[in-house]
Design an enzyme around this catalytic site. Structure first.
Site, PDB file in Angstrom:
ATOM      1  N   ASP A 160       0.844  -1.193   0.000  1.00  0.00           N
ATOM      2  CA  ASP A 160       0.000   0.000   0.000  1.00  0.00           C
ATOM      3  C   ASP A 160       0.880   1.243   0.000  1.00  0.00           C
ATOM      4  OD1 ASP A 160      -2.948   1.011   0.680  1.00  0.00           O
ATOM      5  OD2 ASP A 160      -1.517   2.248   1.783  1.00  0.00           O
ATOM      6  N   TYR A 209       3.065  10.118  -0.556  1.00  0.00           N
ATOM      7  CA  TYR A 209       4.071   9.672   0.413  1.00  0.00           C
ATOM      8  C   TYR A 209       5.453  10.162  -0.007  1.00  0.00           C
ATOM      9  CZ  TYR A 209       0.430   6.703   2.462  1.00  0.00           C
ATOM     10  OH  TYR A 209      -0.719   6.228   3.065  1.00  0.00           O
TER      11      TYR A 209
HETATM   12  N1  LIG Z   1      -5.519   6.023   3.931  1.00  0.00           N
HETATM   13  C1  LIG Z   1      -4.940   6.868   4.738  1.00  0.00           C
HETATM   14  O1  LIG Z   1      -5.350   8.047   4.889  1.00  0.00           O
HETATM   15  C2  LIG Z   1      -3.740   6.424   5.525  1.00  0.00           C
HETATM   16  C3  LIG Z   1      -3.258   7.212   6.579  1.00  0.00           C
HETATM   17  C4  LIG Z   1      -2.149   6.741   7.303  1.00  0.00           C
HETATM   18  C5  LIG Z   1      -1.575   5.528   6.975  1.00  0.00           C
HETATM   19  N2  LIG Z   1      -2.056   4.808   5.914  1.00  0.00           N
HETATM   20  C6  LIG Z   1      -1.456   3.501   5.554  1.00  0.00           C
HETATM   21  O2  LIG Z   1      -1.401   2.678   6.706  1.00  0.00           O
HETATM   22  C7  LIG Z   1      -0.096   2.149   6.827  1.00  0.00           C
HETATM   23  C8  LIG Z   1       0.211   1.813   8.266  1.00  0.00           C
HETATM   24  O3  LIG Z   1       0.076   2.934   9.096  1.00  0.00           O
HETATM   25  P1  LIG Z   1       1.299   3.534   9.931  1.00  0.00           P
HETATM   26  O4  LIG Z   1       2.558   3.170   9.261  1.00  0.00           O
HETATM   27  O5  LIG Z   1       0.949   4.943  10.189  1.00  0.00           O
HETATM   28  O6  LIG Z   1       1.174   2.870  11.354  1.00  0.00           O
HETATM   29  P2  LIG Z   1       1.060   1.433  12.000  1.00  0.00           P
HETATM   30  O7  LIG Z   1       1.075   0.378  10.984  1.00  0.00           O
HETATM   31  O8  LIG Z   1      -0.076   1.502  12.947  1.00  0.00           O
HETATM   32  O9  LIG Z   1       2.384   1.403  12.859  1.00  0.00           O
HETATM   33  C9  LIG Z   1       3.641   1.340  12.261  1.00  0.00           C
HETATM   34  C10 LIG Z   1       4.667   1.268  13.375  1.00  0.00           C
HETATM   35  O10 LIG Z   1       4.518   0.035  14.046  1.00  0.00           O
HETATM   36  C11 LIG Z   1       5.763  -0.583  14.140  1.00  0.00           C
HETATM   37  N3  LIG Z   1       5.540  -2.013  13.910  1.00  0.00           N
HETATM   38  C12 LIG Z   1       4.928  -2.586  12.847  1.00  0.00           C
HETATM   39  N4  LIG Z   1       4.885  -3.915  12.995  1.00  0.00           N
HETATM   40  C13 LIG Z   1       5.511  -4.196  14.165  1.00  0.00           C
HETATM   41  C14 LIG Z   1       5.808  -5.386  14.882  1.00  0.00           C
HETATM   42  N5  LIG Z   1       5.409  -6.565  14.408  1.00  0.00           N
HETATM   43  N6  LIG Z   1       6.471  -5.277  16.047  1.00  0.00           N
HETATM   44  C15 LIG Z   1       6.863  -4.088  16.546  1.00  0.00           C
HETATM   45  N7  LIG Z   1       6.596  -2.907  15.915  1.00  0.00           N
HETATM   46  C16 LIG Z   1       5.937  -2.978  14.745  1.00  0.00           C
HETATM   47  C17 LIG Z   1       6.650  -0.020  13.089  1.00  0.00           C
HETATM   48  O11 LIG Z   1       7.949  -0.078  13.629  1.00  0.00           O
HETATM   49  P3  LIG Z   1       9.319   0.303  12.874  1.00  0.00           P
HETATM   50  O12 LIG Z   1       9.166   1.745  12.574  1.00  0.00           O
HETATM   51  O13 LIG Z   1      10.354   0.029  13.917  1.00  0.00           O
HETATM   52  O14 LIG Z   1       9.432  -0.559  11.682  1.00  0.00           O
HETATM   53  C18 LIG Z   1       6.090   1.358  12.881  1.00  0.00           C
HETATM   54  O15 LIG Z   1       6.756   2.291  13.714  1.00  0.00           O
HETATM   55  C19 LIG Z   1       0.777   3.242   6.235  1.00  0.00           C
HETATM   56  O16 LIG Z   1       2.057   2.774   5.925  1.00  0.00           O
HETATM   57  C20 LIG Z   1      -0.029   3.632   5.036  1.00  0.00           C
HETATM   58  O17 LIG Z   1       0.220   2.726   3.982  1.00  0.00           O
HETATM   59  C21 LIG Z   1      -3.127   5.230   5.204  1.00  0.00           C
END
Ligand SMILES: NC(=O)c1ccc[n+]([C@@H]2O[C@H](COP(=O)([O-])OP(=O)(O)OC[C@H]3O[C@@H](n4cnc5c(N)ncnc54)[C@H](OP(=O)(O)O)[C@@H]3O)[C@@H](O)[C@H]2O)c1
Length: 295
Positions: A49, A54
């Site tokens: 995704d 980004y």
């Molecule tokens: N549609 C929208 O408006 C929108 C908005 C925001 C996000 N998104 C999408 O959602 C995705 C995910 O959201 P996000 O990246 O904001 O937050 P998230 O997935 O809730 O959290 C990501 C964080 O969690 C950590 N993490 C992930 N898996 C882990 C595990 N198994 N153990 C320990 N820590 C873990 C990562 O660590 P590390 O940093 O250490 O790797 C990162 O810091 C985005 O990448 C994007 O593609 C969409």
């Protein structure tokens, strides 16, 4: 075997890689970005995704889409089995150094059409697998933005469409315009953000994929860590990370639920992908439900 579910016409992994942390603030550089995407793909993840928006301060727009293209080009696995989703309708505002960038929206049809074509170019594909309208623009009637997404599907720029940050009412508007072309709704959902549960349930009812964004509560903002305590308790007894328990719980909420955890490095996405193998028992799910209901 990583858990698979139908994402519209695609056989995708229920756990996808959220690309955003690899190209917005605090990213660890291009080489680590590609290494992280390759690690996910090598482990069987076939759902990535990204979004037009980004990119980070000082960088070019569409950095995320270009990183995904580079990673796909340099990966020697079965590329045709990987579904890449992107989104149009957001851009970023960067103020003076040290200030937090803000997200702007542009849902004007002509902008969405141009951005969709740019996304295909940046991803290096003729047809985008799944193209989301990123976020409603309050200054543009929702149906007009969705008509533009339909034009992109009709023109073959995108094979399927999705909508994001959306209400049930908007889902119905999009269903009316896109028909079967609409396959997914991507909304924020996690233990600390559950106000979109109504849209998750509605997607289950009408047969749309529901993709949880920031499924672990996000990587940028301080979060209420106590909300994760019930997940930590189950994780301790299972000997897995609490993040795996969170993702497995989200996947248990419906047969059409997907999660797209973000990662800055291989270790975290490799751990997250294991959540598909974690079958939570009824007792564990009940305990999580009770834990979440305590405010
Ligand atoms: N549609 C929208 O408006 C929108 C908005 C925001 C996000 N998104 C999408 O959602 C995705 C995910 O959201 P996000 O990246 O904001 O937050 P998230 O997935 O809730 O959290 C990501 C964080 O969690 C950590 N993490 C992930 N898996 C882990 C595990 N198994 N153990 C320990 N820590 C873990 C990562 O660590 P590390 O940093 O250490 O790797 C990162 O810091 C985005 O990448 C994007 O593609 C969409």
């Amino acid at each position: 075997m990583v858990l698979h579910r139908n994402l519209g016409p695609f056989d995708a992994t229920a756990i996808g890689l959220g690309e955003m942390p690899l190209t917005i603030e605090n990213n660890l550089g291009e080489a680590m970005g590609i290494e992280t995407i390759h690690a996910a793909l090598d482990a069987g993840c076939c759902h990535i995704d990204t979004a037009w928006a980004y990119y980070c301060s000082g960088g070019e727009e569409q950095t995320g889409e270009k990183l995904v293209r580079q990673a796909m080009e340099s990966w020697d696995g079965p590329k045709d089995e990987v579904s890449v989703a992107t989104k149009v309708g957001h851009f970023r505002n960067f103020g003076p150094d040290g200030t937090t960038p803000t997200w702007g929206v542009n849902g004007q049809p002509e902008h969405l059409i141009e951005a969709g074509k740019q996304s295909a170019l940046a991803l290096g594909v003729d047809t985008i697998d799944l193209l989301y309208f990123h976020r409603p623009d309050p200054s543009v009637p929702y149906n007009e933005s969705i008509e533009a997404i339909k034009q992109l599907v009709d023109a073959g720029v995108a094979r399927t469409a999705g909508i994001s940050n959306t209400s049930i009412e908007q889902i119905d508007i999009a269903r009316g315009i896109l028909g079967d072309g609409l396959v997914a709704v991507q909304n924020q959902f996690s233990p600390i953000y559950r106000s979109t549960q109504d849209t998750l349930d509605y997607c289950e009812k009408v047969g749309l994929a529901f993709v949880c964004w920031s499924p672990l509560g996000g990587f940028r903002k301080a979060k209420d860590e106590t909300k994760f305590d019930p997940f930590r308790a189950v994780a301790t007894s299972r000997g897995v990370s609490y993040q795996q328990v969170v993702l497995a719980w989200e996947l248990s909420l419906g047969r059409r639920v997907f999660v797209i955890p973000g990662a800055h490095r291989p270790a975290t996405i490799l751990d997250s992908l294991k959540a598909g193998d974690l079958d939570l028992t009824t007792e564990e799910l009940d305990a999580l439900g009770r834990g979440l209901s305590v405010e």
